[in-house]
Design an enzyme around this catalytic site. Structure first.
Site, PDB file in Angstrom:
ATOM      1  N   THR A 118       0.454   0.112  -6.040  1.00 59.72           N
ATOM      2  CA  THR A 118       0.078   0.217  -4.652  1.00 59.72           C
ATOM      3  C   THR A 118      -1.340   0.195  -4.377  1.00 59.72           C
ATOM      4  OG1 THR A 118       0.482   1.315  -2.333  1.00 59.72           O
ATOM      5  CG2 THR A 118       0.496   2.578  -4.555  1.00 59.72           C
ATOM      6  N   TYR A 142       1.511  10.028  -2.396  1.00 62.08           N
ATOM      7  CA  TYR A 142       2.373   8.849  -3.011  1.00 62.08           C
ATOM      8  C   TYR A 142       1.508   7.901  -3.665  1.00 62.08           C
ATOM      9  CZ  TYR A 142       3.981   4.014  -2.585  1.00 62.08           C
ATOM     10  OH  TYR A 142       4.368   2.774  -3.137  1.00 62.08           O
TER      11      TYR A 142
END
Ligand code: UDP
Length: 334
Positions: A118, A142
Site C-alpha cells: 500500500t 495499517y
C-alpha cells in the site's frame, strides 16, 4: 499452462477482480478466504474456493496438493482508523498471518509471491509523485503492518528459492466493466464507494474531509486506479516473476496523476446527472494532503499499461456495480 495460482482474499474486493483477470488469462485458480469480510458469491465459479484462514497450518498441504506456482496474497484488514484503535488486529491479520503463510510457502517450495502492499507505507511523503525508493515512514498501524510484511518478504526471498512482487496500491476504485464483481464491502469508507452509495440513495450526503489542505482547491488529492487495471498488474507481475526468478520487485500501482475530493464529486455529478449534497467537514486524522504515484518503475518493469485511466469511467463502473448490489439486496429481502 504452467501451474495454478492461489489467491488469498479472493472473495474480497480486489482479490475477486484478480481471480477474474487470472481466469480470463486462462489460469487455474484456488481461492483461500475465511469469508469474514468477503463473499462466497463474489468468487467466480470457475475457481476453487477453500474456506480457511491463511495462517492455517494446513496451508502447506494445500499448496502442495495443487502444485501452486504463485500466491497472490490479498487477505488482510484494510481500515486505517480501525488500525489505530486496534493495532494488534492489524499486526495479527496482516503481519503475523503473512508470516505464517510465508512459512507454509517456504515449506511447500512455492516459487513466487505477490503481495498487496500500500501507498500507506510512505506515510506523509516529502514529495509527490512518490517513488519506491523514497522514505517509508507509515503514520498508522495499517501502513506499518504492510511495511513489516515487505521486510519479511525481502528476507525470505534472500534465504529461500522464492521471488516476490510487493505492489503498493494507491486509491483503488471502480468495478469489473463486465459487471461480474465490484466493491461490496459493508460499511466501506472509501470516497468513490461512499459517493456512489449517495448517488443510489443509500446515503443523504457525502462528507468532504478537509477543505484547508495545501492543494489546488483545498481538498485531498489522490491517485485513483481502476481495480481491473490493478488486477491486470498482478497477472503481469506473476509473468515477470516466473520469467526472471532471481529478481523481486517493489512497485507503485497508480496512474501518476491526482484528483481532489471535489474533482471526484464533480465526476460523480457528471456521470449521474445529480448534484450530490456535499457536507464540508474537518480533516480526518492522519490524511496526507496529496498522494500520487511515481509509476515509472512499474511501466519499465512489467508488460503492463493503464487501460482505464479515466475518472468518469471509474465512477461509471463503480455506479453500475452499486446499482447491481442494490438489486441483489432487494432480491434477498424480497
Ligand atoms: N474522503 C472524503 N469523504 C469521504 C471519504 C474520503 O472527503 O467520505 C477523502 C479523504 O479525506 C481523502 C480522499 O477522500 O482525501 C480519499 O480517501 P479514501 O478514504 O477513499 O482513501 P485513502 O486515501 O484514505 O486511502
Amino acid at each position: 499452462m504452467d501451474g495454478t495460482i492461489l489467491v488469498t482474499g479472493g472473495a474480497g474486493y480486489i482479490g475477486s477482480h484478480a481471480v477474474l483477470a487470472l481466469l480470463d488469462a486462462g489460469r487455474e485458480v484456488v481461492v483461500v478466504d475465511n469469508l469474514v469480510t468477503g463473499f462466497a458469491w463474489a468468487v467466480d465459479p470457475r475457481a476453487t474456493l477453500v474456506e480457511m484462514n491463511v495462517a492455517d497450518p494446513r496451508m502447506s498441504d494445500l499448496l502442495r496438493a495443487h502444485d501452486i506456482r504463485a500466491i497472490m496474497h490479498f487477505a488482510g484488514s484494510v481500515v486505517v482508523p480501525e488500525s489505530v484503535s486496534d493495532p494488534l488486529k492489524y499486526y495479527e491479520n496482516n503481519t503475523a498471518a503473512t508470516r505464517a503463510l510465508l512459512a507454509s510457502a517456504v515449506a511447500a517450495g512455492t516459487p513466487h509471491f505477490i503481495f498487496s502492499s500500500t501507498a500507506a507505507t510512505y506515510g506523509t511523503p516529502d514529495r509527490v509523485p512518490v517513488a519506491e525508493g523514497d522514505p517509508t515512514v507509515p503514520i498508522n498501524p495499517y501502513g506499518m503492518s504492510k511495511l513489516m510484511t515487505e521486510a519479511m518478504l525481502r528476507d525470505v526471498a534472500a534465504a529461500h528459492p522464492m521471488n516476490y512482487a510487493a505492489l503498493r496500491y494507491f486509491n483503488v476504485a471502480g468495478a469489473d466493466p463486465q459487471g461480474r464483481s465490484g466493491q461490496s464491502t459493508v460499511g466501506a469508507t472509501h470516497l468513490i464507494k461512499i459517493a456512489v452509495e449517495a448517488a443510489t440513495g443509500k446515503r443523504n450526503a457525502v462528507g468532504v474531509f478537509g477543505t484547508d489542505f495545501p492543494t489546488r482547491d483545498g481538498t485531498g488529492v489522490r491517485d485513483y486506479i481502476h481495480v481491473s487495471d490493478l488486477a491486470a498488474a498482478h497477472v503481469a507481475a506473476f509473468d515477470q516473476l516466473a520469467a526472471e526468478p532471481a529478481r523481486s520487485h517493489t512497485l507503485n500501482c497508480g496512474y501518476g496523476r491526482g484528483f481532489s475530493v471535489l474533482e471526484v464529486l464533480d465526476a460523480v455529478d457528471r456521470v449521474t446527472n445529480l448534484k450530490l449534497d456535499r457536507r464540508l467537514e474537518s480533516r480526518r486524522a492522519g490524511d496526507p494532503a496529496e498522494l500520487i504515484a511515481d509509476n515509472r518503475a512499474i511501466l519499465a518493469t512489467l508488460p503492463w499499461r493503464p487501460e482505464r485511466d479515466d475518472l468518469d469511467g471509474i465512477v461509471r463502473d463503480a455506479l453500475a456495480w452499486e446499482r447491481r448490489l442494490g438489486e441483489r439486496e432487494k432480491g434477498r429481502q424480497g
